[in-house]
Design an enzyme around this catalytic site. Structure first.
Site: not given
Lengths: 1035, 253
Positions: B93, B219, B221
């Site tokens: 990002c 994302h 994660e």
């Protein structure tokens, strides 16, 4: 000419190479919505201004590296003003040359293109911030220029240029578009044509302290002084101040008066909630009626539920409730900046909801922005890491005609757009997920939008310290102090009028979330290293409030000149009262100051050591050695006279007994299925909030196979916590109920907040709630009556559900006095927010249908009624607010057991739009059909049937609509896994749960009344209506 | 092997990515940018560099731009060495935005300042789950992964370029690591919301031609723990976790 040796102001324009874009389309749509006509085209150009000794090649460097994106944008620069005539010989043009640029596309625009000469010349308006308004981008420009080696750049400003084209545009219409849609005069100024930025006056001259010989003033002079300084104190309070200074035998300084006014403001001391309230009129009738209806047993009294005088609404109805419930998991209620609970013993969860209504009315972006920032600081103020944000927004109808707008108010569209952008900006940038919220529309909110901002925090149990010690240093951490937000505490304690925007300009705050992010990093590291004895946030009232509260026992010595300011020239009282954002105050032992300083440098945060705590309870403030305030904290905090107020029911509410409004069902009948789609998908707003950051969002605002099914509550697994547990967050607000019956409305919102938390898997025995009241002028007995009724309802419901109230806030004077002399108040608005404990997040439940063949059950006491004015018609202003079954908690416990046993596939509460809308939402979310048979209504709707029978539609038609769309408290629809019906039913008592149908193979929602099908809608049709109309309804 | 998670002012998914890497079996150190600025050589003590998501410097003057400036002014040399030694670098990002703006991505043979991550086509920040397809590329990060789902949360993620036929050139150079996909796993073909921001060629993630540096807007994660996708039936695959495992394994080898 050697440019590098001279000081100039430079102007840089950055424009996109393409035209159009979403921002332009939105502007065109807004201009159409104002019935002004169609804009043929519009362009938005970014403006930057830099001042200093800057060489032309440095300007090019700045243009390429800082100001433009070479792929999509082009830039030009020029010298402004005096330097203009001295043409810069750089590449032969007056505009900057673009040599050295790596991309070939960077082109210079001829000045003529921009000046817009010729037949289709656009109308130009340029907008800049007013001096002193926080501009984080300008600050970054100065910093980054130094980094790039452009050392001569001294200061910077930003702006925007609009080029509008349409045949009908004239100066007047451009001015109107600017005022309505492009600029906010409170923080911005604008000009037709080229604008020049204005920087704050840098007068380093010390501003003198004014003194007032208050002991010598008569009552009229006291009132005049209160008005002149906008102290918002009444005569009795001013007299108390006069008495004290007469006793002290000296004049009062402006710092002293301002600090007392701030400390005694409604916003800070909550005098309405502490007031003695004299109760007049026939309050008991309505309640006796409720008792006769066999409901609200524990609330129904055969006589008035109130003593002649209520000594403090807060202590009588709120604090006492929490004490009586005595939940062992409540760690702190009403003491700290936020309520704190500990569900598992290892972690403390803090929760706070604030309002930021007045600032959002005059500057929506900044108001909402700092509202979010402020409540996040409340959580930081209890030494916790913020883990979730919620926001509940109340606006005027977005389609409100301009002529119906209260004079001087911004249009609801502009307010809504600014508020949403403000919430988005702060939560996203601080990296805190916005996981729950709501949007309400009501004409009463047109001049007074309500912006409720909530925040949840997480901290290891017991790490929060809040006892400063004598000798500790007083440390201010975070942002610099400026003239922003002066007198916010007193401003929010006053009714607004048409001139509020002009005079209150200084009370507007602009946030800088990145400064606060750095402050948070320092704070958590300092907490873990044990470097402070106490911490609090700087909110309303600024340092005056923060230091004042922290030093309320000990007192302190403060040296004002040590506080870091954004610019010189602030008066001592301005420094003390400033509500500049992103500041925290800490009590740091002398020995820890060095370690604290190291942390600040590590995370790039500023701090100022401004004095020390004393120990004798005196606050002494000096400015360069001169004492500007010397007061005992005892007087500051306890010298305020006890307030007395009167509560009396307005005529329309006296003795109300109606349970079903006359004529309501006909209206619904005529509208057919429309009430069904009164609710629209809020995706276009909610998706602008990052609800995934921190990686713990289990039940998301939108879930399901298509990721678009709204959920009743959010479930979070907080980052870094072990085990399976999580928390649930929900909210409820029903101004439409409260307008009719504030007592029942309070029951209904407690029930709905709890029910939403239960729907996602919360343990009904471990739910804490917050109350946030937003009301009009408390000097109006009808407003006080509504407050009293709301507070009593809140108490009765909280006791019935066993939900302790752990924190709350009240906001009054949400009222606007129009230039026409009319008062525009908000409807009584009690927000209840719930924080639930989810023992195992893998058992969290979502609202969308899962599998064909599963059963659909209705649980709870189903007794729908109509109430909203839409349905009831304008003539029937007394609808019936659904009564809450005080035994609903038993049903919720049974449902929780079933969820823990794994029998529940989905659950959803019945709310606006009743049974049908609840089922429709479950169908749409899961892209699954359902087939149900209408359940029978229970008493006392049976009584209502007699009234229905007397209507022209006859019994059957009316009851059917009531069952379909009527609202009822305490009910949920539950999808029970195939084969689990028997087990599921066993959790419930008689008449608490009914199997009403099943999830079907066909993507159609079907509802039967007995054998006949009365409703059949395809999921795709529902989705289309639900999603497509959102664009019309939502800003 | 330790991964350095760089924390710039305004970085906010530093803990998210650190948790994901630890869950995938790695070890992480969170380092404030101020410390790396004082001692850029510290970087070379680490086996992996992660630039997490967030709003460095508040996105002032464009997302990732001022962080990219820090890279150039303070530790260009150390970073270039890290990249040239083919140690793994991950920019998510805001980190991706910075890698694009420094020119580290896509890197040679592509010229700097010819790529950007511009404002989303719909003009707003947007948070939603997306499906990703791992294309055939040089990326060490996406080895053995077909695709996965995870959230996007950004306002400036529209991959754009001023070069002609750039999607084809990137593909030939093996630089297109991840594409936005529809529910059948095919490229989204620009259609919203499968392609949430209007990126050309549905490009969600780019690697350098050596394959050790990956930048992506989504994302991963936030899609490694079971509860993160629990309310999104049909969206969970283990690709996001494997992406981190790939990086760790590669760093160890």
């Amino acid at each position: 000419m050697d440019m590098a040796t001279r000081n100039f102001l430079y102007r840089i324009e950055v424009r996109n190479k393409g035209s159009g874009g979403p921002r332009i389309e939105a502007l065109q749509a807004d201009v159409r919505a104002l019935s002004m006509g169609t804009l043929r085209s519009a362009r938005q150009i970014a403006l930057y201004f830099v001042e200093g000794e800057i060489a032309p090649e440095e300007m090019n460097l700045l243009g390429l590296f800082l100001f433009s994106d070479p792929v999509e944008q082009e830039f030009r620069w020029e010298v402004v003003g005096q330097g203009r005539s001295e043409a810069i010989d750089a590449g032969g043009a007056r505009t900057g040359d673009f040599g050295g640029a790596a991309a070939a596309e960077i082109v210079s625009l001829a000045p003529a293109e921009i000046a817009g000469a010729g037949a289709s010349s656009p109308r130009v308006v340029e907008i800049c911030r007013k001096p002193g308004v926080t501009d984080p981008v300008a600050i970054e420009i100065v910093r980054a220029a130094q980094e790039l080696g452009v050392k001569g750049l001294k200061r910077a400003a930003t702006g925007v240029r609009w080029e509008l084209e349409a045949d009908w545009l004239d100066e007047q219409s451009v001015a109107r578009i600017t005022k309505m849609l492009l600029a906010n005069p409170v923080i911005e100024r604008w000009e037709f044509g080229e604008i020049r930025p204005v920087f704050p006056q840098e007068s380093a001259r010390p501003v003198p302290v004014e003194t007032y010989d208050i002991a010598a003033m008569d009552d009229a002079a006291l009132i005049a002084l209160s008005a002149e300084r906008r102290l918002a104190l009444d005569l009795e309070e001013m007299c108390a101040i006069r008495t004290w200074f007469a006793g002290a035998g000296r004049a009062a300084t402006d710092v002293e008066l301002e600090m007392i006014a701030q400390t005694w403001s409604e916003h800070c001391v909550h005098k309405t909630f502490k007031a003695d309230v004299e109760v007049r009129g026939e309050l008991w009738q309505k309640d006796a009626a409720a008792g006769a209806a066999g409901k609200l047993e524990n609330a129904a009294q055969p006589h008035s539920p109130y003593p002649p005088v209520v000594h403090g609404i807060f202590s009588t109805y709120i604090k006492k409730t929490t004490e009586e419930i005595a939940a062992p998991w409540v760690r702190s209620a009403f003491v700290d900046n936020a309520g704190i609970v500990s569900f598992d013993g290892q972690w403390d969860i803090s929760f706070k909801v604030e309002t930021h209504n007045h600032p959002s009315a005059i500057e929506p972006f900044g108001g909402a922005n700092t509202g979010v920032g402020g409540v996040i600081r409340d959580i930081m103020g209890v030494s916790a890491r913020p883990i979730a944000v919620m926001d509940i927004l109340c606006f005027g109808p977005p389609d409100m005609p301009e002529e119906e707008l209260p004079q001087g108010s911004l249009h609801p569209r502009m307010i809504a757009r600014g508020v949403v952008a403000g919430v988005e900006d702060y939560g996203n940038k601080m990296g805190i997920p916005t996981v729950n919220g709501a949007i309400h529309f009501h004409p009463g909110y047109a001049a007074n939008p309500l912006v409720y901002c909530g925040c949840v925090g997480l901290a290891p149990a017991g790490v929060h310290h809040h006892e400063p010690k004598a000798g500790d240093r007083v440390i201010v951490l975070g942002g610099r102090t400026g003239r922003d937000g002066i007198r916010g505490a007193t401003f929010s304690s006053m009714r607004m009028d048409g001139s509020t925007g002009d005079v209150a300009g200084a009370s507007v705050q602009i946030g800088d979330p990145i400064v606060q992010k750095r402050t948070l990093d320092v704070l958590l590291a300092a907490r873990d290293a044990g470097l402070y004895d106490a911490v609090t946030d700087c909110g309303a009232g600024g340092l005056s409030s923060a230091v004042g509260e922290m030093a309320s026992e000990l007192g302190a010595d403060i040296e004002l000149e040590k506080i870091g300011t954004k610019y010189p020239g602030l008066a001592p009282w301005e420094i003390w009262l400033s509500e500049a954002q992103e500041r925290m105050v800490l009590a740091v032992p002398e020995v820890s100051v060095g370690a604290f300083a190291e942390l600040c440098s590590r995370f790039g945060s500023e701090f100022w050591d401004i004095g020390s705590f004393r120990g004798d309870g005196r606050l002494v403030i000096r400015m360069r050695g001169e004492v500007v305030l010397d007061l005992p904290m005892e007087f500051v905090h306890k010298g305020i006279p006890q307030k007395r107020l009167v509560a009396e029911a307005p005529v329309k509410n006296r003795g109300q007994t109606t349970s079903l409004p006359k004529g309501a069902p006909q209206k619904v009948k005529k509208r057919g299925l429309t009430p069904f789609f009164k609710n629209v998908s809020c995706e276009r707003i909610v998706r602008r909030y990052d609800y995934e950051v921190q990686g713990g969002t289990v039940v998301k605002p939108f879930a399901g196979p298509e990721g678009d099914a709204p959920q009743d509550a959010a479930v979070l697994k907080p980052q870094g916590t072990g085990g399976a547990w999580g928390i649930a967050l929900s909210n409820a607000l029903r101004p439409d109920y409260a307008e009719i019956d504030p007592y029942r409305a309070a029951w209904a919102v407690v029930d709905e907040a709890v029910r939403n938390a239960v729907a996602v898997g919360s343990d009904p025995e471990r739910i804490a709630i917050l109350d946030n009241f937003c009301m009009g002028d408390p000097n109006d007995p009808a407003v006080m009556w509504a407050l009293l009724e709301s507070a009593r309802g809140l108490r009765d419901a909280a006791l019935a559900f066993g939900t302790p109230i752990i924190s709350g806030k009240d906001s009054f004077y949400n009222e606007y006095l129009g230039p026409d002399g009319r008062r525009h108040a908000v409807p009584p608005s009690l927000l209840v927010s719930a924080l639930g404990f989810v023992p195992d997040v893998s058992k969290a439940v979502t609202s969308f249908l899962k599998s064909p063949g599963d059963s659909i059950w209705l649980v709870g006491r189903f007794e729908p009624s109509f109430l909203d004015k839409d349905a009831a018609g304008a003539e029937a202003d007394l609808g019936a607010v659904p009564g809450v079954d005080p035994g609903a908690q038993v049903v919720y416990k049974a449902l929780f057991e079933a969820m823990q046993a794994g029998e529940v596939a989905a659950a959803h509460d019945l709310s606006e739009g009743g049974l049908t809308l609840a089922l429709a939402e479950m169908c749409m979310g899961g892209r699954k059909g359902a087939d149900i048979v209408l359940p029978p209504s229970q008493e006392p709707a049976g009584r209502a049937m007699k009234e229905c029978a007397a209507s022209p539609l006859g019994l059957h038609g009316m009851v059917r609509d009531l069952l379909l769309f009527g609202e009822s408290a305490g009910c949920l629809l539950v999808e029970v896994r195939a084969g689990q019906d028997e087990a599921f039913g066993r959790h419930f008592g008689e008449e608490q749960a009914f199997r009403i149908g099943a999830v079907s193979q066909m993507p159609v929602m079907r509802i039967h009344d007995g054998d006949s099908e009365i409703l059949s809608v395809s999921i795709s049709d529902m989705l289309k209506a639900w999603k497509d109309s959102a664009g019309e309804v939502l800003p | 092997m330790k991964a350095l998670v760089l924390k710039a002012p305004g970085t906010n998914r530093d803990y998210d990515v650190a948790e994901a890497i630890e869950y995938a079996g790695g070890t992480t150190v969170l380092l404030p940018l101020s410390e790396l600025r004082e001692r850029p050589a510290l970087l070379l003590d680490y086996g992996m560099l992660v630039i997490p998501g967030g709003f460095s410097y508040g996105d002032a003057l464009g997302a990732g731009k001022l962080l990219a400036l820090d890279f150039e002014c303070f530790f260009a040399e150390a970073v270039m060495r890290f990249v040239e030694e083919k140690r793994p670098v991950l920019g998510i990002c805001n980190g991706f935005q910075a890698l694009i703006k420094t020119g580290i991505l896509p890197g040679a043979p592509f010229e700097r300042h010819t790529f950007t991550l511009a404002q989303n086509a719909r003009g707003n920040f947007e948070c939603r789950w997306v499906r990703l397809r791992a294309s055939t590329s040089n990326s060490i990060w996406t080895r053995g992964i077909e695709g996965f789902s995870c959230p996007v949360a950004h306002g400036e993620g529209r991959f754009a370029s001023s070069l002609p036929n750039v999607v084809e050139s990137l593909r030939v150079a093996g630089c297109i690591a991840l594409e936005y996909a529809n529910e059948r796993g095919e490229p989204a073909q620009g259609s919203y919301p499968d392609n949430p921001n209007g990126s050309i060629g549905d490009i969600a993630g780019i690697c350098n031609s050596d394959g050790n540096v990956l930048g992506l807007m989504p994302h991963p994660e936030n899609a490694v723990f079971p509860w993160q996708s629990a309310s999104m039936p049909g969206w969970a695959e283990d690709g996001a976790l494997r992406l981190f495992r790939n990086g760790i394994e590669y760093a160890r080898s």
